[in-house]
Scaffold this motif. Structure first.
Motif, short mmCIF file in Angstrom:
data_model
loop_
_atom_site.label_atom_id
_atom_site.label_comp_id
_atom_site.label_asym_id
_atom_site.label_seq_id
_atom_site.Cartn_x
_atom_site.Cartn_y
_atom_site.Cartn_z
N ARG A 171 -1.79 -6.33 1.24
CA ARG A 171 -2.46 -5.23 0.58
C ARG A 171 -3.96 -5.46 0.55
O ARG A 171 -4.48 -6.27 1.30
N SER A 179 -5.81 4.51 7.04
CA SER A 179 -6.05 5.77 6.35
C SER A 179 -6.83 5.55 5.06
O SER A 179 -7.79 6.29 4.77
N ILE A 180 -6.47 4.54 4.30
CA ILE A 180 -7.16 4.26 3.04
C ILE A 180 -8.59 3.79 3.29
O ILE A 180 -9.51 4.14 2.54
N THR A 219 -1.96 -1.61 9.76
CA THR A 219 -1.02 -0.51 9.56
C THR A 219 -1.77 0.81 9.50
O THR A 219 -2.97 0.85 9.19
N ASP A 220 -1.06 1.89 9.78
CA ASP A 220 -1.67 3.22 9.68
C ASP A 220 -2.09 3.52 8.25
O ASP A 220 -3.11 4.17 8.00
N GLU A 221 -1.28 3.06 7.28
CA GLU A 221 -1.61 3.30 5.87
C GLU A 221 -2.93 2.65 5.50
O GLU A 221 -3.79 3.27 4.86
N LYS A 222 -3.11 1.40 5.90
CA LYS A 222 -4.35 0.71 5.60
C LYS A 222 -5.54 1.41 6.26
O LYS A 222 -6.59 1.59 5.64
#
Length: 373
Positions: A361, A206-207, A201-204
């Protein structure tokens, strides 16, 4: 993934436990009904050499998908038995001890901790841990300062051939997962000049870059992975920390340099398939591996337990210094370790237990069970 359990033992030692209710089959996808939460009784007498412990955390890990099969496909993994309590990495507090190495109040851990609220264990299976080493975050002993961290650091040191100053590029698949998120950071700490992660995912992604120190990250569900790898690793790939296998790994291997190295940590894309471990590479990929002299050797952290103590101390030092960032997701209640937790994974991403760490996650999952006074 793990579990914090807290239900006090009453008179008669009535406990809760999670048992394997049914098997999904070698090629099947696990379902919630494969597990069952039940109430049971436990002897209230501790024998010489034994310790009674109250469970604080349980770890749920990808290899456990194999233990759901009658044949695990591995000589070092025993299958869970139907209607018997499941087990894995765990941590808890000693309530009563008849073993010379442990006293009431000690915090202890084991690789063979039963999924139940209270247990009587052989003291020889336990190790005492020091909470101060992880700033009191006990769950870290099942993750960043436990088997997960050991796998990442020892995998890099034993199979990665990383040399500080050699301008090496490392790629990590399953980079937002338990081992992956640590491996990328450790790659830098051990001397890699560039670390690129692959996640879903983009969120992962980014983190990974903003918090975990990766130089770049690729969302494999978007765009052309091969093209992005060429752009982000212009000098090719020297070290590949492989968590997933399958098409992603074939793509990475195609861009690896001569005399480079694959750290064969896991193959989670293959765990629901009846294939040998490690799964054979497709002919074209195998040809590349051989022509470029790319090492791809099976890595088993249990073969390096003589280095466990020193490696854990190194991991703890990095955690205390803030050099190793840790993310956890906490889920409460023993009832959630099997069916409900798995059901959540399936609803979230069509993942299995084997894929849950990477698909949901970061790091491992903690289920906390609170004592009811």
């Amino acid at each position: 993934m793990g579990v914090q359990c807290e239900i006090a033992a009453k008179a008669g030692m009535i406990i809760q436990r999670v048992v394997l209710n049914s098997r999904p089959g070698k090629n099947g996808v696990p379902v919630a009904e494969n597990f069952r939460l039940e109430q049971s009784t436990m002897p209230d007498t501790v024998q010489e050499g034994q310790v009674r412990v109250r469970t604080l955390y349980l770890s749920v890990d990808p290899y456990m998908r194999c233990r759901m099969n009658e044949d695990t496909g591995s000589d070092y993994l025993l299958p869970w038995q139907l209607s018997e309590v499941a087990d894995g990495g765990g941590i808890g507090v000693v309530e009563e001890s008849k073993h010379n190495n442990f006293a009431k109040g000690d915090i202890v851990t084991s690789f063979n901790w039963p999924w139940q609220t209270v247990a009587i264990l052989d003291g020889s299976l336990l190790q005492k841990v020091v909470p101060q080493l992880v700033n009191g975050r006990l769950s870290y002993f099942l993750g960043a300062a436990g088997l997960t961290g050991l796998t990442a650091l020892l995998g890099i040191r034993e199979k990665g051939h990383v040399t500080a100053g050699a301008n090496q590029t490392m790629v990590v698949s399953g980079a937002a997962g338990a081992c992956g998120s640590l491996a990328g950071q450790i790659g830098h700490l051990e001397g890699c000049s560039r670390v690129v992660g692959i996640a879903g995912t983009d969120e992962k992604c980014s983190i990974l870059v903003s918090e975990m120190g990766f130089d770049a990250a690729i969302n494999y569900k978007k765009g052309n992975v091969a093209q992005q790898l060429r752009e982000l690793c212009p000098g090719g790939v020297d070290v590949y920390f492989d968590n997933v296998g399958g098409d992603i790994s074939d793509t990475v291997i195609s861009q690896m340099n001569q005399n480079s190295h694959i750290i064969l940590c896991g193959q989670i894309s293959q765990y629901n398939k009846d294939v040998p471990y490690p799964p054979p590479l497709p002919p074209d990929t195998e040809k590349i591996q051989k022509e470029r002299n790319i090492t791809r050797e099976r890595f088993l952290v249990l073969n390096y337990m003589d280095k466990q103590e020193a490696t854990v101390l190194q991991l703890c030092q990095w955690i205390q210094e803030g050099k190793l960032k840790v993310r956890e997701t906490v889920v409460e209640g023993l009832a959630n370790i099997g069916g409900k937790l798995l059901q959540h994974f399936l609803k979230t991403s069509s993942a299995t237990i084997a894929e849950a760490i990477c698909q949901f996650r970061f790091l491992f999952f903690i289920i906390r069970l609170k004592i009811m006074f």
